[in-house]
Design a protein around this motif. Sequence first.
Motif, short mmCIF file in Angstrom:
data_model
loop_
_atom_site.label_atom_id
_atom_site.label_comp_id
_atom_site.label_asym_id
_atom_site.label_seq_id
_atom_site.Cartn_x
_atom_site.Cartn_y
_atom_site.Cartn_z
N ILE A 104 0.80 -1.19 0.02
CA ILE A 104 -0.07 0.07 0.03
C ILE A 104 0.89 1.37 0.16
CG2 ILE A 104 -0.14 0.16 2.58
CD1 ILE A 104 -2.86 1.08 -0.04
N GLU A 105 2.11 1.17 0.45
CA GLU A 105 3.03 2.44 0.54
C GLU A 105 3.20 2.96 -0.85
OE1 GLU A 105 3.59 -0.15 4.38
OE2 GLU A 105 3.81 -0.30 2.08
N ILE A 106 3.30 1.88 -1.74
CA ILE A 106 3.66 2.39 -3.28
C ILE A 106 2.80 3.53 -3.84
CG2 ILE A 106 3.86 1.56 -5.35
CD1 ILE A 106 6.14 0.52 -3.91
N THR A 107 1.42 3.44 -3.56
CA THR A 107 0.30 4.50 -4.12
C THR A 107 0.13 5.26 -2.97
OG1 THR A 107 -1.43 2.73 -3.67
CG2 THR A 107 -0.57 2.83 -5.73
N GLN A 108 0.04 5.11 -1.59
CA GLN A 108 -0.24 5.70 -0.36
C GLN A 108 1.15 6.06 0.63
OE1 GLN A 108 -3.92 4.01 0.47
NE2 GLN A 108 -5.02 5.75 -0.47
N PRO A 109 2.03 6.65 0.29
CA PRO A 109 3.28 6.53 1.22
C PRO A 109 2.79 7.47 2.41
CG PRO A 109 3.83 8.07 -0.57
CD PRO A 109 2.54 7.26 -1.00
N PRO A 110 3.85 7.14 3.46
CA PRO A 110 3.59 7.90 4.74
C PRO A 110 3.66 9.44 4.36
CG PRO A 110 4.86 6.05 5.12
CD PRO A 110 4.62 6.18 3.59
N GLU A 111 3.14 10.26 5.22
CA GLU A 111 3.49 11.66 5.19
C GLU A 111 4.52 12.11 5.65
OE1 GLU A 111 1.05 14.11 3.85
OE2 GLU A 111 0.04 12.41 2.97
N ASP A 112 5.11 11.56 6.73
CA ASP A 112 6.29 11.96 7.20
C ASP A 112 7.55 11.46 6.41
OD1 ASP A 112 7.87 9.31 8.05
OD2 ASP A 112 6.12 9.25 9.02
N CYS A 113 8.74 12.06 6.69
CA CYS A 113 9.78 11.84 5.70
C CYS A 113 11.08 11.32 6.41
CB CYS A 113 10.39 13.08 5.09
SG CYS A 113 9.35 13.32 3.48
N ASN A 114 10.62 10.47 7.39
CA ASN A 114 11.76 9.61 8.45
C ASN A 114 12.18 8.52 7.68
OD1 ASN A 114 11.29 11.54 10.52
ND2 ASN A 114 9.57 10.32 10.96
N LEU A 115 13.49 8.16 7.84
CA LEU A 115 14.01 6.85 7.33
C LEU A 115 13.29 5.76 8.08
CD1 LEU A 115 16.15 5.46 5.79
CD2 LEU A 115 17.71 5.77 7.81
N ASN A 116 12.43 4.90 7.29
CA ASN A 116 11.73 3.63 7.71
C ASN A 116 12.10 2.54 6.82
OD1 ASN A 116 9.70 2.04 8.34
ND2 ASN A 116 8.08 3.40 8.12
N THR A 117 12.78 1.69 7.15
CA THR A 117 13.58 0.83 6.61
C THR A 117 12.17 -0.46 6.41
OG1 THR A 117 14.30 -0.49 8.63
CG2 THR A 117 15.81 0.80 7.18
N SER A 118 11.15 -0.45 7.02
CA SER A 118 9.93 -1.31 6.75
C SER A 118 9.30 -1.08 5.61
CB SER A 118 9.14 -1.20 8.02
OG SER A 118 8.45 0.01 7.99
#
Length: 268
Positions: A104-118
């Motif tokens: 789901i993150e491909i089309t709706q990525p998180p709003e923040d820009c933190n480094l998230n390796t998950s």
Amino acid sequence: MWNSILQIDEGGGDMVATSTVDASNLVLLQDGSTISSNSNLGVHGQGFFQLKGQGDALKAQRLFVSLFYNVNIGPKAVLQAPLTDDDTKNEVGSLYCDQTTCPIEITQPPEDCNLNTSLPFTLQICRVEDVVVDGYVEGSVVHIHRARTVTINEGGLVTASGRGCQGGIGKGELSRTGASGGAGHGGQGGKGYFNGSSLLPCELGSGSGNATADQRTSGGGVIVIGSLEHALSSLRILGAVTSDGESFYSQNQSAGVGGGSVSFREWL
């Protein structure tokens, strides 16, 4: 950095290290300078980031560049994640090649820009006003998120070609339909289109052949520019954006495995 190398080694073993480079204003690499990591690397700043030209590179297994006002990849400079060798490339791809659903993150990525390796992204540029590519941006799952403008000038390249799933693995693999021209998810592999969406591909492209043998190809990776919620103001492509599957070449040109499939998406 002038003619300098900064190599970050995560140390091996089961530990997956994450390193960060923070700059208050300017990051400039020139005269053959390189920052590289064999694990996760975040590069953050508030001003201008530039790889000036040939020999300058920023590379990691997973790479996250964020919060700069401008990111400029100069002629023949390289921004890349994951690394090029098969072992490290497969380490990332194996996490997603066996999945049957689109992250789901491909089309709706998180709003923040933190480094998230998950997240599924191997290379992400986030919250950068203007992205200018005169050199090369290379990755398996490339995402440019919350940017205002993206310009790929003549000679510039954003590519995920040959960085998808290896061998006959992936959502587009054709084991149920027999032999064909190659895996077809996300586009047409010869006459072998099967499974997935050609209008909104969001999985790594399938390869063909046997992943454990020499006769294999890799599908294309995924490139996402913008998002459903945060479309770009401007996308200007004078160079190229590619996520092609590999073609198979051998001395016996009369036989061989098929090519890989592709995935690409942009929002304006």
